[in-house]
Design a protein around this motif. Sequence first.
Motif, PDB file in Angstrom:
ATOM      1  N   GLN A   9       0.849  -1.204   0.000  1.00  0.00           N
ATOM      2  CA  GLN A   9       0.000   0.000   0.000  1.00  0.00           C
ATOM      3  C   GLN A   9       0.881   1.249   0.000  1.00  0.00           C
ATOM      4  O   GLN A   9       1.867   1.315   0.734  1.00  0.00           O
ATOM      5  N   SER A  10       0.511   2.248  -0.799  1.00  0.00           N
ATOM      6  CA  SER A  10       1.185   3.540  -0.718  1.00  0.00           C
ATOM      7  C   SER A  10       0.444   4.377   0.313  1.00  0.00           C
ATOM      8  O   SER A  10      -0.768   4.222   0.488  1.00  0.00           O
ATOM      9  N   ARG A  11       1.186   5.256   0.976  1.00  0.00           N
ATOM     10  CA  ARG A  11       0.553   6.076   2.023  1.00  0.00           C
ATOM     11  C   ARG A  11      -0.629   6.854   1.443  1.00  0.00           C
ATOM     12  O   ARG A  11      -0.521   7.458   0.380  1.00  0.00           O
ATOM     13  N   TYR A  12      -1.758   6.837   2.119  1.00  0.00           N
ATOM     14  CA  TYR A  12      -3.013   7.473   1.687  1.00  0.00           C
ATOM     15  C   TYR A  12      -3.467   6.960   0.317  1.00  0.00           C
ATOM     16  O   TYR A  12      -4.181   7.646  -0.409  1.00  0.00           O
ATOM     17  N   ASP A  13      -3.031   5.764  -0.041  1.00  0.00           N
ATOM     18  CA  ASP A  13      -3.389   5.136  -1.329  1.00  0.00           C
ATOM     19  C   ASP A  13      -3.117   6.067  -2.509  1.00  0.00           C
ATOM     20  O   ASP A  13      -3.829   6.046  -3.511  1.00  0.00           O
ATOM     21  N   LYS A  14      -2.085   6.875  -2.371  1.00  0.00           N
ATOM     22  CA  LYS A  14      -1.792   7.856  -3.425  1.00  0.00           C
ATOM     23  C   LYS A  14      -1.335   7.167  -4.702  1.00  0.00           C
ATOM     24  O   LYS A  14      -0.634   6.158  -4.647  1.00  0.00           O
ATOM     25  N   TYR A  17       4.447   0.350  -2.137  1.00  0.00           N
ATOM     26  CA  TYR A  17       5.291   0.096  -0.950  1.00  0.00           C
ATOM     27  C   TYR A  17       4.874  -1.196  -0.263  1.00  0.00           C
ATOM     28  O   TYR A  17       3.703  -1.561  -0.274  1.00  0.00           O
ATOM     29  N   ASN A  73       4.612  -2.662   3.488  1.00  0.00           N
ATOM     30  CA  ASN A  73       4.530  -2.086   4.839  1.00  0.00           C
ATOM     31  C   ASN A  73       4.641  -3.165   5.902  1.00  0.00           C
ATOM     32  O   ASN A  73       3.989  -4.203   5.811  1.00  0.00           O
ATOM     33  N   LYS A 131       6.579   6.609  10.434  1.00  0.00           N
ATOM     34  CA  LYS A 131       5.245   7.094  10.832  1.00  0.00           C
ATOM     35  C   LYS A 131       4.149   6.178  10.280  1.00  0.00           C
ATOM     36  O   LYS A 131       4.244   5.691   9.152  1.00  0.00           O
ATOM     37  N   GLY A 179      -1.871   7.090   7.356  1.00  0.00           N
ATOM     38  CA  GLY A 179      -2.283   6.861   5.963  1.00  0.00           C
ATOM     39  C   GLY A 179      -2.137   5.427   5.517  1.00  0.00           C
ATOM     40  O   GLY A 179      -2.151   5.139   4.318  1.00  0.00           O
ATOM     41  N   LEU A 180      -2.025   4.502   6.458  1.00  0.00           N
ATOM     42  CA  LEU A 180      -1.812   3.090   6.111  1.00  0.00           C
ATOM     43  C   LEU A 180      -2.768   2.205   6.912  1.00  0.00           C
ATOM     44  O   LEU A 180      -2.970   2.452   8.106  1.00  0.00           O
ATOM     45  N   GLN A 207       8.476   1.055   6.021  1.00  0.00           N
ATOM     46  CA  GLN A 207       8.086   0.918   4.616  1.00  0.00           C
ATOM     47  C   GLN A 207       9.277   0.479   3.763  1.00  0.00           C
ATOM     48  O   GLN A 207      10.414   0.912   3.985  1.00  0.00           O
TER      49      GLN A 207
END
Length: 443
Positions: A180-185, A195, A197, A252, A255-256, A271
């Motif tokens: 997953q990318s942070r905030y699903d960006k 990424y 995680n 941090k 967003g995940l 990550q």
Amino acid sequence: MAEVLHIIGGGMAGSEAAWQAANMGVDVVIHEMRPKVGTFAHRTGNLAEMVCSNSFRSDDDERNAVGLLHWEMRAANGLIMEQAAAHRLPAGGALAVDRDPFAESVTAKIKAHPRISVVYDEVPELPTEGHWIVATGPLTSGNLAESIRTVTGAEHLAFFDAIAPIVYAESIDMNVAWLQSRYDKGETEEERTAYINCPMNKAQYEAFIDALLAADKTNFHEGETAGYFDGCLPIEVMAERGRETLRHGPMKPVGLTNAHKPEEKAYAVVQLRRDNKLGTLYNIVGFQTKMKYGAQTEVFKMIPGLEGASFARLGGIHRNTFINSPTLLDDQMRLKSRPNIRFAGQVTGVEGYVESAAMGLLAGRMAAAEILGRTLSPPPPETAMGALITHITGGAEAKTFQPMNVNFGLFPPIDAKGGRRGRKDRYKAYTDRAKEAFTAWLA
Ligand SMILES: Cc1cc2nc3c(=O)[nH]c(=O)nc-3n(C[C@H](O)[C@H](O)[C@H](O)COP(=O)(O)OP(=O)(O)OC[C@H]3O[C@@H](n4cnc5c(N)ncnc54)[C@H](O)[C@@H]3O)c2cc1C
């Protein structure tokens, strides 16, 4: 008049490049600044001086990627490997050498070659005309580095590396980790899942910080530090600044969402980001470190999902001048904006004596072929040399490009579907395939 090949730097790469080009019938001039201009690490005026360890690492050409590189260099009549064999010291499976006699013999062989001459002077600027190879290494002189910066753009030349550990993707436990990318960006599914995680609860995070603080660290070499920490603090230094620093920095958790336990909020998240186009290697984001290698494997295996991790390379921070090769070089190692200039050795973003000499071998052969009116294609990516050159001239992610050792993660995967063979058998399959491909390329 016959065209001459000029090589800046008579280290591992420059010496090997000169040897190869001269043996193909091309006249070569090596420009070496030592002993007139020194560096903080070199001690002599010899060519091919080993600045630190006296080891060319594993000599196992069946199950080790560096050993395979040795094999390929021997098959290509490499000078560095020939002289390493002549000055070999007992070191188990490693190829260790008696460093001063080794460098003295390389120097003598180069000087005795009827097609090679050595000029002892610094080259302060990138030349505009003629055939050149820049092989000035991690300690490229300040003047030349400034000139490279001007020609390539400041953002394409680094003065130190900040290497985060790199993990083989297949060794990450995806029953614990998730994509997953942070905030699903991201615009595409691939970007939204770019990424890997690894989640930590509070107890795991606290234990991890304790281990970081207690771990053995390496010291900087004299002359190495010169104010280069800005923007890339080692993780253990971040941990020393406060126990929560990492949780508000590279670890941090925001967003995940844990794909395996969506209801559980992670206290911290490590990550990993893809490190090559093949998707076989992932780097641990923001985890540059000066911990000793043994300590790194222990500490990083505390990360949930990485308990069984295999590392393609461990982290480090060193004084190291290198260009962003994936952006700047073509597959002939030529500077795209000035194709009369090739780069070779550690300055291209490979790491280590062996890798540097191997890139010198290729650059020397390619440059000589060009002078002789031919084109020499790079070796196929199934070979160790081919895997390295493919990585630095395009396979690596340009944005996060950091120096790389040769490792099997750079090779096109073998037996991707079956995957049940033991690791040792798989490495043997890689080296068998490489030797066949390299022999065909040489022919
Ligand atoms: C402190 C330190 C420790 C290291 N320890 C190890 C180790 O233990 N094992 C390992 O495998 N690798 C180690 N490395 C990396 C090692 O230096 C390289 O892997 C290898 O030497 C690179 O080969 P090269 O030919 O690219 O550069 P070098 O071998 O450094 O050769 C470059 C040459 O270019 C010359 N030069 C530079 N600028 C100019 C100029 N403008 N004009 C003319 N000549 C110039 C230099 O004097 C030098 O002789 C270390 C590096 C450093 C800095």
